[in-house]
Design a protein around this motif. Sequence first.
Motif, short mmCIF file in Angstrom:
data_model
loop_
_atom_site.label_atom_id
_atom_site.label_comp_id
_atom_site.label_asym_id
_atom_site.label_seq_id
_atom_site.Cartn_x
_atom_site.Cartn_y
_atom_site.Cartn_z
N ALA A 61 20.92 98.85 151.99
CA ALA A 61 19.60 99.15 151.79
C ALA A 61 19.26 100.03 150.41
N ALA A 111 16.82 105.68 151.23
CA ALA A 111 15.60 105.96 150.50
C ALA A 111 15.79 107.31 149.63
N VAL A 128 18.09 97.00 159.03
CA VAL A 128 17.60 98.08 158.14
C VAL A 128 17.61 97.43 156.74
N CYS A 145 14.38 96.71 154.16
CA CYS A 145 14.38 97.13 152.65
C CYS A 145 14.16 95.82 151.56
N TYR A 151 18.29 104.32 156.62
CA TYR A 151 17.17 104.05 155.97
C TYR A 151 16.77 105.33 155.25
N ALA A 160 9.57 100.51 162.11
CA ALA A 160 10.89 100.57 161.80
C ALA A 160 11.63 101.64 162.64
N PHE A 190 17.58 104.25 161.76
CA PHE A 190 16.63 104.79 160.88
C PHE A 190 16.99 105.86 159.85
#
Length: 496
Positions: free
Chosen positions: A131, A64, A186, A190, A60, A48, A57
Amino acid sequence: MIQGDTLPADVDRAGGAEGVRRLLANALALLLAYVLPRLFTVGAVVVAARVLGTSAFGAYGTAAAFAVVLSIIATLGMTPLLVREMAQSRTRAPALIRAAHITKTVSNLLMLATLFVVGRAFFADPAVLGAALLLGIAYAIGAYVENLAAWVQSIERMHLWTQASAAYGLVTGVVGALLVIGTRSVVWFCVAPVLGQLAALAWLMKCVPAPIRLGTPAAPGDVRRLLLALAPFAAAFVGLTLHSKADVLLLSRLRPAADVGLYTAGYKFIDVTQALAVITAAAVFPRLSRHAPVRTEAARWAGTRLVELALLAAVPAAATLVLGRAVAVPGLYGEAYAASIPVVLFLGTAIPFLVVNIVGGYILGAAGEMHRVAVLYALAVPAKLGLNAWLVPVHGATGAAMAMLATETALCAAMLYVLHRHAHAAPVPRVWLTAALTAVLAAVLAQIPAAGAGLSIAAFLVLVAALYAAANVVPSRERALLRDALRVGRGAVPST
């Protein structure tokens, strides 16, 4: 698969070498449950990172981090409580599972609503919000997975949790890599953790007996009692999370990103240590939970010995890291991270205190004293943040490490007092003296730079082995039990 609705009786009968063998199997299974998902998913994350590019990224990473913080609302730190209650009373397990499912449903809805509302307010990029929502759904499913995992841990069938964790990691890793390559999105990336958690849930649903899958009907009183018992566990869980993570957030606000990188690199050693301590304590926790209610208040018990062994293992491990830090840090991260060497000095010195704090928390949880753990961490969090605010502006990443050492030391002193006062689980003086002499040996060898790290570590380990033998801190009976437990083909532990 575990057949029927009865729980294995061999768990309670296992003693001597058989009991040690089972505990070792428990620890190995929990270690694999921790390692396997990370091995399977790391490849997808690398793919990724390459496919999405730094900007996407980064989205992401933001999603996260946001989702993992809010996942506290979903999980509530309930797993240790369920393990304790079901280990102590097998007949209550189905009702406890149903009450846990009901509680997690409410907490999941609250978590997802909070994630959506707060996410819309803070994130302008719809990809970040999308995401984060998908990751939140994955954590919501994982909350139910943890309920079933608590049951298999309570009956010491940790291999089922290993299998479910492997299923999660395999599905998440393979599907995540395929989705991100095929869509370069992205958000689609997920989706993989959602499918991974569904795979883990399906596996556990297949393996556990019918009365455990959804539980038996729970009366309002069951849910209320669970919530009352959960309160100190949830408070301790939140306190521990803040205690472990808040210093990095504060460091990022007070110092440049490079200092955060230096501290994060050094803290990886703490992450590994913390994981191993949690795995060890979790492997023993079901038995501690069964023994704690019937222990004699004035007598030594399994909790006492667990603290002693944790201290005897943690001090040499910490000393080895401190002695080898000048080689370990550049070897792992490169010469650009040489400034992290003093960070590792302070963090490594904190390891024995950290281990005692983690193990002590599990022992107090088994003994029904989790509210005291919550109080200890409620005091430790502001103390640690205050020390960081004072030391970080001047000393940077090293200041954050100093703050951690000071806080863990003070917390350990308080934890040991509570263990002695309320669980009779403080180490005996001989263990303390041996641990202190071990630390002195490391300090002396550290003053001989000409010897080199390798020679210093080798000499230290030989001297520690001689010291432990002379002090007899691991008696011959325990060594014999361990040897018998490790013999292949002798009394294998049944897996079902």
